[in-house]
Scaffold this motif. Structure first.
Motif, PDB file in Angstrom:
ATOM      1  N   GLY A 175     -39.321   0.278  -8.314  1.00 32.55           N
ATOM      2  CA  GLY A 175     -39.691   1.452  -7.522  1.00 32.55           C
ATOM      3  C   GLY A 175     -39.233   1.386  -6.088  1.00 32.55           C
ATOM      4  N   LYS A 176     -39.403   0.245  -5.435  1.00 33.14           N
ATOM      5  CA  LYS A 176     -39.025   0.122  -4.037  1.00 33.14           C
ATOM      6  C   LYS A 176     -37.515   0.245  -3.872  1.00 33.14           C
ATOM      7  N   ALA A 177     -36.744  -0.390  -4.733  1.00 32.71           N
ATOM      8  CA  ALA A 177     -35.286  -0.320  -4.653  1.00 32.71           C
ATOM      9  C   ALA A 177     -34.787   1.100  -4.891  1.00 32.71           C
ATOM     10  N   ILE A 178     -35.408   1.800  -5.821  1.00 32.32           N
ATOM     11  CA  ILE A 178     -35.015   3.181  -6.104  1.00 32.32           C
ATOM     12  C   ILE A 178     -35.312   4.062  -4.902  1.00 32.32           C
ATOM     13  N   MET A 179     -36.474   3.908  -4.294  1.00 31.67           N
ATOM     14  CA  MET A 179     -36.839   4.724  -3.142  1.00 31.67           C
ATOM     15  C   MET A 179     -35.953   4.420  -1.944  1.00 31.67           C
ATOM     16  N   GLU A 180     -35.617   3.152  -1.718  1.00 33.14           N
ATOM     17  CA  GLU A 180     -34.733   2.801  -0.602  1.00 33.14           C
ATOM     18  C   GLU A 180     -33.360   3.429  -0.791  1.00 33.14           C
ATOM     19  N   LYS A 181     -32.857   3.422  -2.006  1.00 32.93           N
ATOM     20  CA  LYS A 181     -31.546   4.013  -2.292  1.00 32.93           C
ATOM     21  C   LYS A 181     -31.595   5.528  -2.066  1.00 32.93           C
ATOM     22  N   ALA A 182     -32.672   6.172  -2.496  1.00 37.39           N
ATOM     23  CA  ALA A 182     -32.809   7.619  -2.350  1.00 37.39           C
ATOM     24  C   ALA A 182     -32.903   8.022  -0.887  1.00 37.39           C
ATOM     25  N   GLN A 183     -33.478   7.179  -0.040  1.00 36.59           N
ATOM     26  CA  GLN A 183     -33.644   7.522   1.364  1.00 36.59           C
ATOM     27  C   GLN A 183     -32.358   7.371   2.151  1.00 36.59           C
ATOM     28  N   GLN A 184     -31.304   6.889   1.543  1.00 33.98           N
ATOM     29  CA  GLN A 184     -30.033   6.724   2.232  1.00 33.98           C
ATOM     30  C   GLN A 184     -29.202   8.008   2.215  1.00 33.98           C
ATOM     31  N   TYR A 185     -29.697   9.059   1.594  1.00 32.38           N
ATOM     32  CA  TYR A 185     -28.977  10.325   1.517  1.00 32.38           C
ATOM     33  C   TYR A 185     -29.787  11.428   2.187  1.00 32.38           C
ATOM     34  N   PHE A 186     -29.083  12.272   2.944  1.00 35.58           N
ATOM     35  CA  PHE A 186     -29.706  13.383   3.652  1.00 35.58           C
ATOM     36  C   PHE A 186     -29.203  14.706   3.100  1.00 35.58           C
ATOM     37  N   THR A 187     -30.030  15.739   3.175  1.00 38.91           N
ATOM     38  CA  THR A 187     -29.539  17.097   2.992  1.00 38.91           C
ATOM     39  C   THR A 187     -28.808  17.466   4.285  1.00 38.91           C
ATOM     40  N   PHE A 188     -28.113  18.588   4.304  1.00 40.50           N
ATOM     41  CA  PHE A 188     -27.435  19.012   5.531  1.00 40.50           C
ATOM     42  C   PHE A 188     -28.452  19.217   6.649  1.00 40.50           C
ATOM     43  N   GLU A 189     -29.595  19.773   6.312  1.00 46.33           N
ATOM     44  CA  GLU A 189     -30.631  20.017   7.319  1.00 46.33           C
ATOM     45  C   GLU A 189     -31.159  18.696   7.890  1.00 46.33           C
ATOM     46  N   GLU A 190     -31.417  17.720   7.017  1.00 43.91           N
ATOM     47  CA  GLU A 190     -31.901  16.421   7.471  1.00 43.91           C
ATOM     48  C   GLU A 190     -30.848  15.691   8.300  1.00 43.91           C
ATOM     49  N   ALA A 191     -29.585  15.803   7.878  1.00 41.97           N
ATOM     50  CA  ALA A 191     -28.498  15.157   8.621  1.00 41.97           C
ATOM     51  C   ALA A 191     -28.348  15.789  10.001  1.00 41.97           C
ATOM     52  N   ALA A 192     -28.460  17.101  10.073  1.00 40.86           N
ATOM     53  CA  ALA A 192     -28.378  17.791  11.356  1.00 40.86           C
ATOM     54  C   ALA A 192     -29.509  17.355  12.276  1.00 40.86           C
ATOM     55  N   GLU A 193     -30.695  17.214  11.726  1.00 37.90           N
ATOM     56  CA  GLU A 193     -31.841  16.755  12.509  1.00 37.90           C
ATOM     57  C   GLU A 193     -31.626  15.308  12.968  1.00 37.90           C
ATOM     58  N   TYR A 194     -31.104  14.470  12.089  1.00 38.65           N
ATOM     59  CA  TYR A 194     -30.835  13.063  12.414  1.00 38.65           C
ATOM     60  C   TYR A 194     -29.863  12.941  13.583  1.00 38.65           C
ATOM     61  N   LEU A 195     -28.831  13.812  13.612  1.00 38.66           N
ATOM     62  CA  LEU A 195     -27.815  13.771  14.668  1.00 38.66           C
ATOM     63  C   LEU A 195     -28.111  14.709  15.831  1.00 38.66           C
ATOM     64  N   ARG A 196     -29.181  15.503  15.691  1.00 36.33           N
ATOM     65  CA  ARG A 196     -29.563  16.485  16.716  1.00 36.33           C
ATOM     66  C   ARG A 196     -28.454  17.499  16.985  1.00 36.33           C
ATOM     67  N   VAL A 197     -27.919  18.035  15.892  1.00 35.87           N
ATOM     68  CA  VAL A 197     -26.935  19.112  15.955  1.00 35.87           C
ATOM     69  C   VAL A 197     -27.405  20.212  15.003  1.00 35.87           C
TER      70      VAL A 197
END
Length: 76
Positions: free
Chosen positions: A13-35
């Motif tokens: 479970g932990k390995a699966i969740m860590e792998k899943a958290q390495q991908y962003f939607t466009f909205e999440e990526a924009a928030e991460y980069l503040r653009v």
């Protein structure tokens, strides 16, 4: 092998969740980069920032974002 719903009983479970958290939607990526989301779309199309499609949703890996930000291609 049957996987339980609870991570406490699932050794993977932990390995699966860590792998899943390495991908962003466009909205999440924009928030991460503040653009804006429009900037994210522009970068994927004009500057070859890689993304994948999962069903109807596009995902961008955190590693690809970080590599892109460090690349000479991004330096304007």
């Amino acid at each position: 092998m049957v996987l339980c719903r609870h991570n406490s009983y699932n050794p993977f479970g932990k390995a699966i969740m860590e792998k899943a958290q390495q991908y962003f939607t466009f909205e999440e990526a924009a928030e991460y980069l503040r653009v804006s989301k429009a900037t994210m779309y522009r970068w994927t199309h004009n500057y070859n920032l890689h993304y994948i499609k999962v069903g109807r949703v596009s995902r961008i890996s955190k590693k690809d974002i970080d590599d892109f930000m460090q690349s000479p291609e991004f330096r304007m």
